[in-house]
Scaffold this motif. Structure first.
Motif, PDB file in Angstrom:
ATOM      1  N   ALA A 184      40.408  41.668  33.234  1.00  0.00           N
ATOM      2  CA  ALA A 184      40.336  42.932  33.956  1.00  0.00           C
ATOM      3  C   ALA A 184      40.863  42.873  35.521  1.00  0.00           C
ATOM      4  CB  ALA A 184      39.041  43.207  34.045  1.00  0.00           C
ATOM      5  N   ARG A 185      41.030  43.848  36.139  1.00  0.00           N
ATOM      6  CA  ARG A 185      41.558  43.545  37.446  1.00  0.00           C
ATOM      7  C   ARG A 185      40.557  43.160  38.325  1.00  0.00           C
ATOM      8  NH1 ARG A 185      44.362  48.057  35.138  1.00  0.00           N
ATOM      9  NH2 ARG A 185      42.301  49.392  35.615  1.00  0.00           N
ATOM     10  N   LEU A 201      36.406  39.694  44.350  1.00  0.00           N
ATOM     11  CA  LEU A 201      34.949  39.537  43.935  1.00  0.00           C
ATOM     12  C   LEU A 201      34.943  39.140  42.386  1.00  0.00           C
ATOM     13  CD1 LEU A 201      33.934  42.965  45.526  1.00  0.00           C
ATOM     14  CD2 LEU A 201      33.619  40.938  46.474  1.00  0.00           C
ATOM     15  N   PRO A 202      33.924  38.477  41.970  1.00  0.00           N
ATOM     16  CA  PRO A 202      33.775  37.833  40.751  1.00  0.00           C
ATOM     17  C   PRO A 202      33.536  38.706  39.528  1.00  0.00           C
ATOM     18  CG  PRO A 202      31.564  37.394  41.977  1.00  0.00           C
ATOM     19  CD  PRO A 202      32.568  38.144  42.870  1.00  0.00           C
ATOM     20  N   GLN A 203      34.595  38.712  38.654  1.00  0.00           N
ATOM     21  CA  GLN A 203      34.391  39.360  37.352  1.00  0.00           C
ATOM     22  C   GLN A 203      33.075  38.718  36.451  1.00  0.00           C
ATOM     23  OE1 GLN A 203      37.907  40.011  34.880  1.00  0.00           O
ATOM     24  NE2 GLN A 203      39.116  39.996  36.900  1.00  0.00           N
ATOM     25  N   CYS A 226      28.332  41.273  38.660  1.00  0.00           N
ATOM     26  CA  CYS A 226      29.861  41.015  38.630  1.00  0.00           C
ATOM     27  C   CYS A 226      30.551  42.108  38.737  1.00  0.00           C
ATOM     28  CB  CYS A 226      29.787  40.488  36.961  1.00  0.00           C
ATOM     29  SG  CYS A 226      28.932  39.205  36.644  1.00  0.00           S
ATOM     30  N   LEU A 227      31.801  42.154  39.034  1.00  0.00           N
ATOM     31  CA  LEU A 227      32.822  43.457  39.442  1.00  0.00           C
ATOM     32  C   LEU A 227      33.824  43.126  38.685  1.00  0.00           C
ATOM     33  CD1 LEU A 227      31.052  42.010  42.244  1.00  0.00           C
ATOM     34  CD2 LEU A 227      31.369  44.579  42.717  1.00  0.00           C
ATOM     35  N   SER A 452      47.907  36.750  24.743  1.00  0.00           N
ATOM     36  CA  SER A 452      46.854  36.646  25.633  1.00  0.00           C
ATOM     37  C   SER A 452      45.605  36.294  24.905  1.00  0.00           C
ATOM     38  CB  SER A 452      46.660  38.214  25.951  1.00  0.00           C
ATOM     39  OG  SER A 452      46.140  39.033  25.138  1.00  0.00           O
ATOM     40  N   ALA A 453      44.505  35.974  25.799  1.00  0.00           N
ATOM     41  CA  ALA A 453      43.325  35.351  25.401  1.00  0.00           C
ATOM     42  C   ALA A 453      42.628  36.526  24.419  1.00  0.00           C
ATOM     43  CB  ALA A 453      42.440  34.597  26.312  1.00  0.00           C
ATOM     44  N   MET A 454      42.065  36.517  23.522  1.00  0.00           N
ATOM     45  CA  MET A 454      41.415  37.470  22.655  1.00  0.00           C
ATOM     46  C   MET A 454      40.253  37.921  23.409  1.00  0.00           C
ATOM     47  SD  MET A 454      41.004  39.171  20.026  1.00  0.00           S
ATOM     48  CE  MET A 454      39.680  39.989  18.714  1.00  0.00           C
TER      49      MET A 454
END
Length: 610
Positions: A184-185, A201-203, A226-227, A452-454
Motif C-alpha cells: 500500500a502507499r 508512518l508504519p504500515q 498501523c497506517l 509482485s509479492a502475493m
C-alpha cells in the motif's frame, strides 16, 4: 456554588444498590432525562457506569438550587447530593441495576451547561452517520458505543494477559520510520531538521519485529497502530490497530497453536463461547477451487462444483471451446432456487457480469420439469449428468459460469456470497474459523510483465519450492507462462479466516540475506535499490537471524465481528469516513505557511480550506 472539591462524586451512577440505603452520597453525571410529575422533579443521571434516578421535592428544597434544577436540560453536567432511599413499592425499575433505589436530593448544582444536541443521546438513533461523525463526542455517549469500547478494552487486556503469561514481551516499535513500501502507499512525514527528507508512518511493524528476532527477543507482541494510504471500505481505515506477533525458532504450526489458544481464550472469556481447536486448514488452491475466495464463509454450503468434464464433449461451444483452451466450467447450487423468476435470473446475470462473467447459464429444477435456455444445446443426457454431478434436487437451481481458470472461481465465489446473504442461508449463530495456507509466493501482472509479492516481500518460500527460485533465474519461459518456476512457487504464508472475514495474516519469514536479495530481485528491486530501501534489514540478516515466523490479527476487525457489527467504524472511537476525512476535527487540513517554510515545502496545487 460550592468549590468542586466539595462536589466530587462519592459513587458512580451505576454503583448504588439497596444495601446503600440511608447513605449520604454525591453523584456527578449528565442529565439523561428530566420529568416534572406533580411538582416532584425526577432526573435520571448518567455516566459510563450506568444511570441513577434523582428526586427533588420543591417543598423542602433550597429555592436557589430549585431554580437551577428546574432549568436543567438533557446533557447538562450536574452534581446531586442526597440520601439513598428505596423506591416506593411498585415503582422499581427492573431494567436498571440501580432500579430499586433513588437519591432523595438535598443539594443540586449545575457543573456545566449543554446546548441542545443535534440528535438525541439514546440507545437507538435515527441520526445519519455523517452527523454522528461530526459530533462524535456525543455519539460516544450512547450506551451501545460505551459497551463496544468497553469490550474493546477488555479484549486488548485479555490479549496482553494471555501472551504475557506465555513469555511474550510487549515491545514498542517506531512510528517514524524509513519508507519501505509493502504493497500500500505510505503516509509520509517531512523532516524539519533534514529538509527534503521524509519519514514514513508504519504500515506494520514487520521489519522491526524481524530485527527484534535477530536481537534475541524470541517472543514479541505489540498492540500496534498501523497506517496505510489505501482506498477504504467497511473493514478498512487509514489507521488501524493490530495484535502484532513474532516468534523465533518456530514453524507455522507453533504460530497456529498460540493463535488458536488466544482466540479460544478470548471467545470463552468475553462471549462465553467455546471454540473448538485445532482450526481446519486448507491450502489457497483448495479454498479457491471449493469456494472461489481466499476468505471463505463456511457457515453455509453451496460449494463450487467442477462441471468441465461433463460438458467437454457437449454440443455447446461456449463450454467446449473454453474447456479445450484450458478454461473451466463450474457451478453452484441454490437450494430452493428452482422457482426463480425471469426477473430474478436477469438480476443475477447482471450481477455476474459486474463480477466479470460473460454470461450466466442455469438449470431450474421444478417439480414438473427442468428449465434452461441451454437445454437445446447440451441435450437431455448432458443436462441429467450436470444435475447429477452437482447434486441438484427438485426445487433447486444450478448456476453455471464458463471462463478462464481462476476467474470462473472468483465470479462464482462472489455469487455464492451474494446468494447466501440474500436468501439468509448463513447461520449467524455459528463461529467458523479456518486457516488458509500455502499462498502463491508471487503475483504476475501481464500489463507490466512483472512480479509482485502475493502477500509480503519477506515471506519464505515453501521448503519444497526453494529450488524453483533458482530455476526461475535460468528459465527461458516468459513470465506469463503458468509453467514458469516462479509462477509455481508457494509461500509459507497463512491467513486466519473467521466467518468470511480475513482476521489475521502471517508467515514464515526469510532469515537469510542472500535469499531475501533474490526475492527482491524477482520483484524488480535491484541491489542498489534494495540497499537503499531495505539495507538495514539485509545487514541485520547477516548477523545470525534465527528461523522466525509471525502473524498480525486485526484488532478492529476482531472486535467488530465479536460484537456483531459490520463496519469497523462502529468500534473505533474516532474513525475516518470512506474518503479518509475526519468530520469532527476537519482533518486533513491546510497548514500555515510558517510550517511549510520550516519544512522546506511549497504547495503547487491550489488548496482551499473547506
Amino acid at each position: 456554588m460550592k468549590p468542586y472539591t466539595e462536589l466530587k462524586r462519592t459513587h458512580t451512577c451505576g454503583e448504588l444498590r439497596k444495601e446503600n440505603q440511608g447513605a449520604r452520597v454525591c453523584l456527578n453525571g449528565w442529565i439523561n432525562s428530566y420529568r416534572n410529575l406533580g411538582g416532584l422533579l425526577f432526573l435520571d443521571l448518567r455516566d459510563r457506569y450506568g444511570k441513577t434516578q434523582v428526586v427533588i421535592n420543591p417543598e423542602n428544597f433550597d429555592p436557589n438550587m430549585l431554580a437551577e434544577a428546574t432549568r436543567t436540560r438533557s446533557e447538562f453536567v450536574v452534581a446531586a447530593v442526597g440520601e439513598v432511599v428505596l423506591r416506593e413499592e411498585g415503582t422499581a425499575n427492573p431494567n436498571l441495576p440501580t432500579g430499586e433505589i433513588e437519591i432523595k436530593a438535598i443539594e443540586f448544582y449545575i457543573l456545566s451547561e449543554s446546548k441542545t444536541p443535534p440528535f438525541e443521546i439514546t440507545d437507538e438513533t435515527t441520526a445519519g452517520e455523517t452527523l454522528r461523525l461530526e459530533y462524535r463526542y456525543l455519539d460516544l455517549r450512547r450506551d451501545p458505543f460505551q459497551k463496544r469500547l468497553r469490550f474493546r478494552h477488555q479484549l486488548a487486556l485479555a490479549v496482553r494477559n494471555y501472551l504475557s503469561n506465555r513469555d511474550f514481551y510487549e515491545i514498542e516499535t517506531p512510528l517514524l520510520i524509513k519508507s519501505t513500501p509493502e504493497g500500500a502507499r505510505d503516509y509520509v512525514v517531512p523532516s524539519r531538521v533534514y529538509n527534503g527528507r521524509f519519514y514514513a508512518l508504519p504500515q506494520s511493524p514487520q521489519l522491526f519485529k524481524q530485527i527484534l528476532m535477530v536481537s534475541g527477543y524470541d517472543k514479541y507482541f505489540q498492540i500496534a497502530r498501523c497506517l496505510r494510504d489505501e482506498d477504504l471500505r467497511g473493514d478498512r481505515q487509514p489507521e488501524h490497530t493490530q495484535i502484532d506477533m513474532e516468534m523465533s525458532f518456530v514453524t507455522p504450526d507453533d504460530v497456529f497453536t498460540v493463535i488458536e489458544g488466544l482466540i479460544q481464550h478470548l471467545y470463552s472469556e468475553l462471549l462465553d463461547v467455546q471454540v473448538e481447536t485445532p482450526f481446519p486448514r486448507y491450502t489457497y488452491d483448495e479454498v479457491m477451487s471449493r469456494w472461489g475466495i481466499d476468505k471463505p464463509d463456511l457457515r453455509f454450503g453451496m460449494e463450487l462444483v467442477d462441471l468441465s468434464s461433463v460438458v467437454a464433449d457437449s454440443e455447446f461451444k461456449v463450454f467446449t471451446d473454453n474447456v479445450a483452451s484450458g478454461g473451466v466450467v463450474k457451478g453452484i447450487v441454490l437450494p430452493g432456487g428452482g422457482s426463480y423468476s425471469r426477473k430474478q435470473i436477469d438480476e443475477l446475470t447482471d450481477l455476474a457480469k459486474k463480477f466479470g462473467a460473460g454470461g450466466l447459464a442455469y438449470i431450474l429444477r421444478t417439480e414438473s420439469a427442468d428449465k434452461s435456455p441451454i437445454l437445446k444445446f447440451i441435450g437431455e443426457t448432458v443436462k441429467d449428468k450436470l444435475v447429477e454431478t452437482a447434486g441438484v434436487a427438485k426445487g433447486d437451481a444450478l448456476f453455471i459460469v464458463s471462463d478462464k481458470a481462476g476467474r470462473t472461481e472468483e465470479i462464482l465465489g462472489q455469487l455464492r456470497l451474494h446468494l447466501g446473504k440474500k436468501h439468509e442461508l448463513i447461520d449467524a449463530s455459528q463461529w467458523r474459523m479456518l486457516w488458509v495456507t500455502e499462498f502463491p509466493l508471487f503475483d504476475y501482472d501481464e500489463e507490466s510483465n512483472s512480479y509482485s509479492a502475493m502477500h509480503n516481500i519477506v515471506s519464505h518460500p515453501m521448503e519444497e519450492d526453494l529450488p524453483l527460485i533458482e530455476e526461475g533465474f535460468n528459465s527461458t519461459l516468459p513470465g506469463s507462462d503458468l509453467n514458469h518456476p516462479w509462477r509455481k512457487a508457494h509461500a509459507s504464508q497463512y491467513d486466519l479466516v473467521i466467518n468470511g472475514w480475513e482476521m489475521a495474516s502471517g508467515g514464515q519469514r526469510i532469515n537469510r540475506s542472500e535469499l531475501q536479495k533474490k526475492v527482491l530481485s524477482i520483484l524488480g528491486i535491484d541491489d542498489a535499490r534494495a540497499e537503499r530501501m531495505f539495507g538495514f534489514l539485509l545487514r541485520a540478516l547477516e548477523y545470525g537471524a534465527p528461523p522466525h515466523a509471525g502473524i498480525a490479527i486485526g484488532l478492529d476487525r476482531l472486535v467488530t465481528l465479536m460484537v456483531g457489527k459490520n463496519n469497523i467504524r462502529d468500534v473505533i472511537a474516532f474513525p475516518k469516513t470512506a474518503n479518509a476525512a475526519s468530520l469532527m476535527d476537519g482533518s486533513p487540513s491546510v497548514i500555515d505557511q510558517v510550517q511549510l517554510d520550516e519544512l522546506g515545502l511549497s504547495i503547487n496545487a491550489d488548496s482551499e480550506e473547506e
